[in-house]
Design an enzyme around this catalytic site. Structure first.
Site, PDB file in Angstrom:
ATOM      1  N   CYS A   1       5.860  27.767  32.890  1.00 47.93           N
ATOM      2  CA  CYS A   1       5.416  27.273  31.592  1.00 47.93           C
ATOM      3  C   CYS A   1       6.451  27.606  30.517  1.00 47.93           C
ATOM      4  CB  CYS A   1       4.068  27.901  31.245  1.00 47.93           C
ATOM      5  SG  CYS A   1       3.474  27.424  29.626  1.00 47.93           S
TER       6      CYS A   1
ATOM      7  N   CYS B   1       4.479  30.092  27.917  1.00 45.83           N
ATOM      8  CA  CYS B   1       4.084  31.472  28.221  1.00 45.83           C
ATOM      9  C   CYS B   1       4.714  32.042  29.479  1.00 45.83           C
ATOM     10  CB  CYS B   1       2.557  31.584  28.294  1.00 45.83           C
ATOM     11  SG  CYS B   1       1.859  30.915  29.825  1.00 45.83           S
TER      12      CYS B   1
ATOM     13  N   CYS C   1      -0.439  24.340  32.515  1.00 44.18           N
ATOM     14  CA  CYS C   1      -0.363  25.793  32.641  1.00 44.18           C
ATOM     15  C   CYS C   1      -1.791  26.349  32.715  1.00 44.18           C
ATOM     16  CB  CYS C   1       0.374  26.408  31.459  1.00 44.18           C
ATOM     17  SG  CYS C   1       0.324  28.211  31.493  1.00 44.18           S
TER      18      CYS C   1
ATOM     19  N   CYS D   1      -2.187  29.291  29.534  1.00 44.19           N
ATOM     20  CA  CYS D   1      -2.242  29.024  28.092  1.00 44.19           C
ATOM     21  C   CYS D   1      -2.682  27.604  27.753  1.00 44.19           C
ATOM     22  CB  CYS D   1      -0.895  29.340  27.434  1.00 44.19           C
ATOM     23  SG  CYS D   1       0.387  28.133  27.760  1.00 44.19           S
TER      24      CYS D   1
ATOM     25  N   ASP E   1      30.708  24.075  44.409  1.00 44.90           N
ATOM     26  CA  ASP E   1      29.790  24.848  45.241  1.00 44.90           C
ATOM     27  C   ASP E   1      28.908  23.892  46.045  1.00 44.90           C
ATOM     28  OD1 ASP E   1      27.970  26.597  46.297  1.00 44.90           O
ATOM     29  OD2 ASP E   1      27.302  27.415  44.375  1.00 44.90           O
TER      30      ASP E   1
END
Lengths: 250, 484
Positions: free
Chosen positions: B234, B237, B256, B259, B387
């Site tokens: 989230c 939060c 979420c 929250c 990479d």
């Protein structure tokens, strides 16, 4: 080997899964199963207790900064003590990149903040500031009479204490700090390294060494049988060629 | 934005000098482009722009300011090129004349080159009254370009892990975007893919209007989050997000549980998406009503691209008829499901540069049901990302039992062979062939593909340039490799 099992604790698989760490777990699994060794892995997330006696090997990978901060807190508060106990009892640990840094005493961020580590290894890492060169590129390390090859990408410089050895010597690349030629760390059965790529699949000898080390605690003198590594060896050789060719140009 | 060249000049004469400077910059850049084309030094996409910027650092600002209809910027990890291409097609149907940079040339110099190309030798944009800039912009270059062109609208497609050695971490890119959004003109519109939590979070940084788009048809989604899922935390939060539906990567209908922060309701959405072997069909809901369109592109990721282009068109106030005609008449872009016919085989190039994109390509290919013939090319040049560990985050396991032939090539062919061995497609065995040299690999892959079948070529960026060149030269010829 009837009834033999490698029991792995994978620390923070959801938070520390960057740079193809999944390949390391896949490799351990594949190489065990090829020898008829059962493979069991438990993912331990934030807050989960670590019952170190239940495991032969603890694996921790790399993370992005935000995740690494969350992990560092949990590691120190929840998992560091049982982890240090486990190391005393010769449980094997493989810590890659961010996970390797977290095994040390502390990590000083680019802004100068000091984050405590799990103190499993006598080493510390310092990020010399946002303007400093980041160590990025292919890397070859001389290890145990052969080579380990991978890719490194880290801003932090790691310095080892007196009672601890580097995993290997840098042939091409930067390694721990770009100064002393050392890469990674070995202490008892703990292996720390900056190499990903993924690390284990194209370094089959090193992968087998980690598995043997982990299993020998409960099965003295245990040896893994040979398996067909033709593709692994070719990938290893090609990666070494690429890394050494590039380093000459650089 | 201060530039040393103009700020040092006394206010009274700055206008004239900047005009002279601009004229010189445009003329020099045009000459460079002409020379570059004449001697076949490449498509002339970057060097002219570099020359123009060197002579007049404000060239982008000055030329883009002449575009009467302003500019749109498209950025994000995946889908930039195709979305820009689809939007260009819509804009043309609306009777406008787009000024757009070429695929892949999406830094400052690429934008400068596109503007120079649209300008006369004296530095004026021709038929400026109907000109709209459509620029696809590199994620990290967004602040610079936005500052120079002062766009009417900025569209964000998605944010995935991509070339960590070059862009840095996903969080770093998100922070750069947030800062760029807060710097936009108050009258600028931000167009956001709300299925991506970190893109949706940009809404709170926007001062002006926000147009939100997302997929409502969840039938083509993945069963669960992929290994490559990034932003599953989230943004408010930090808790782990829950998903009512996963589309691909970390895109989906998220919420979420702690929250209550959740995917906002989209203003523009795709209510129905069907994909076949040769194209797909979308039903889009736009502010004024529905649009039904057929695309020559397949896969869920292209439905997102069509949706993004439609949302941008809505933000610009273009009509639904133009959106429909624009999507219907669109064609595949450079290496993006581009098709060629070689030696009786249908060849489709499916560029894939990161785990989220490659997973989508694999899902699209395996959705057909038939056993696929594949050529996978992995390079590790700077433009590909040095990479290659990202291939371990790709779900190649999707291919198990669904391939007829697999050839791997490129600088890191053996890394790919090893990854495929792990996925149960045996490297060095009967079905996988390793040939690092691209021309040889392409011949081999073509001969392994039955006549009348499709060869899917999956290259990284620089490998795409190589293999596309070869295919363009061989297209229309017979099965010449059999004679050699």
């Amino acid at each position: 080997m009837k009834g033999l099992a490698l029991r792995v604790a994978h620390l923070f698989p959801k938070l520390m899964n960057i740079y193809g760490d999944r390949g390391n777990i896949l490799c351990l699994q594949r190489r065990c199963q090829a020898r008829g060794i059962a493979f069991e892995v438990d993912g331990l997330e934030l807050g989960d207790p670590l019952k170190a006696k239940d495991y032969d090997l603890v694996f921790v990978g790399g993370a992005q900064d935000r995740e690494q901060r969350l992990v560092a807190e949990d590691l120190v508060k929840v998992k560091a003590k049982p982890l240090r106990e486990a190391v005393k009892r010769n449980v094997a640990v493989l810590a890659v990149c961010g996970g390797y840094q977290l095994m040390g005493r502390f990590y000083r961020t680019a802004e100068g903040e000091e984050l405590p580590g799990s103190k499993v290894l006598d080493l510390h890492t310092i990020h010399p500031g946002a303007q400093a060169q980041r160590f990025i590129g292919n890397i070859v390390v001389e290890w145990n009479g052969t080579t380990v090859v991978g890719f490194e990408n880290h801003g932090g410089r790691t310095f080892l204490g007196d009672g601890i050895q580097p995993l290997g010597r840098v042939v091409a690349g930067f390694g721990n700090n770009g100064e002393d030629g050392g890469e990674g760390a070995v202490y008892r059965n703990v292996f720390g390294t900056y190499l990903h790529g993924s690390l284990l699949p194209k370094n089959p000898k090193f992968a087998d060494h980690v598995i043997e080390t982990a299993l020998r605690r409960r099965h003295k003198d245990f040896r893994l049988s040979e398996i067909d590594d033709a593709v692994e060896d070719a990938a290893h050789a090609a990666a070494v060629r690429q890394a050494t060719r590039r380093s000459i140009i650089r | 934005m201060l530039n040393s060249s103009s700020s040092l000049v006394a206010p009274g004469c700055s206008y004239n000098i900047s005009v002279i400077q601009r004229t010189a910059a445009v003329a020099a850049a045009k000459a460079t482009a002409a020379v570059s084309r004449r001697f076949r030094l490449g498509g002339g996409t970057a060097l002219p722009g570099l020359v123009a910027e060197r002579i007049d650092p404000d060239v982008i600002q000055e030329l883009s300011a002449q575009l009467n209809l302003g500019s749109v910027i498209i950025t994000g990890t995946n889908g930039k090129t195709t979305t820009a291409r689809l939007l260009r097609s819509i804009v043309k149907e609306a009777g406008l004349k787009p000024v757009a940079n070429r695929a892949g040339s999406n830094m400052m110099r690429g934008i400068a080159a596109a503007l120079v190309d649209a300008a006369s030798w004296s530095g004026d944009i021709a038929s400026a009254e109907r000109r709209l800039g459509i620029f696809e912009v590199d994620e990290a270059t967004l602040p610079l370009v936005a500052n120079a062109v002062r766009p009417r609208a900025v569209l964000f497609t998605n944010l995935f892990r991509d070339q960590l050695d070059r862009y840095g971490e996903v969080e770093t890119v998100a922070a750069v975007w947030r800062a760029a959004v807060s710097e936009l003109l108050a009258e600028a519109t931000v167009v956001l893919n709300v299925d991506d939590p970190s893109v949706a979070a940009l809404a709170s940084a926007a001062e002006g209007r926000v147009v939100k788009y997302g997929m409502e048809d969840t039938s083509s989604g993945a069963a669960k989050l992929e290994h490559a899922a990034d932003a599953r935390w989230c943004t408010a939060c930090g808790s782990e997000l829950g998903y009512a539906a996963v589309m691909y990567g970390h895109l989906g209908h998220w919420r979420c549980p702690k929250c209550g922060n959740a995917r906002p309701e989209p203003d523009v959405f795709c209510g129905l998406f069907q994909t076949g072997a040769n194209g797909s069909h979308v039903t889009l809901k736009l502010p004024g009503g529905l649009v039904e369109a057929s695309l020559p592109l397949t896969g869920l990721y292209n439905a997102y691209n069509a949706l993004a282009a439609a949302a941008a068109a809505a933000a610009l106030g273009l009509g639904r008829a133009a959106v429909q005609r624009g999507l219907n008449s669109a064609t595949a872009g450079f290496g993006r499901q581009e098709r060629m016919f070689v030696g009786g085989r249908d060849v489709q190039i499916m560029l894939a540069k990161n785990p989220a994109g490659l997973n989508q390509v694999l899902r699209t290919i395996t959705a057909n049901g038939s056993e696929a013939d594949l050529l996978v090319l992995l390079n590790d040049n700077i433009a590909d990302g040095r990479d290659v560990s990202w291939i371990w985050d790709v779900d190649f396991e999707l291919l198990e039992g669904k391939t007829h032939s697999v050839t791997v090539s490129g600088v890191r062919a053996w890394d790919m062979a090893l990854r495929l061995k792990y996925a149960g497609i045996d490297g060095g065995g009967a079905t996988t062939h390793v040939e690092p040299e691209p021309a040889q690999a392409l011949k081999r892959a073509l001969s392994a593909t039955p006549e009348g079948s499709t060869l899917y070529v999956i290259p990284t960026y620089t490998a795409m340039l190589e293999v596309r060149d070869l295919l363009a030269r061989w297209a229309g010829r017979g099965a010449f490799w059999e004679a050699e």
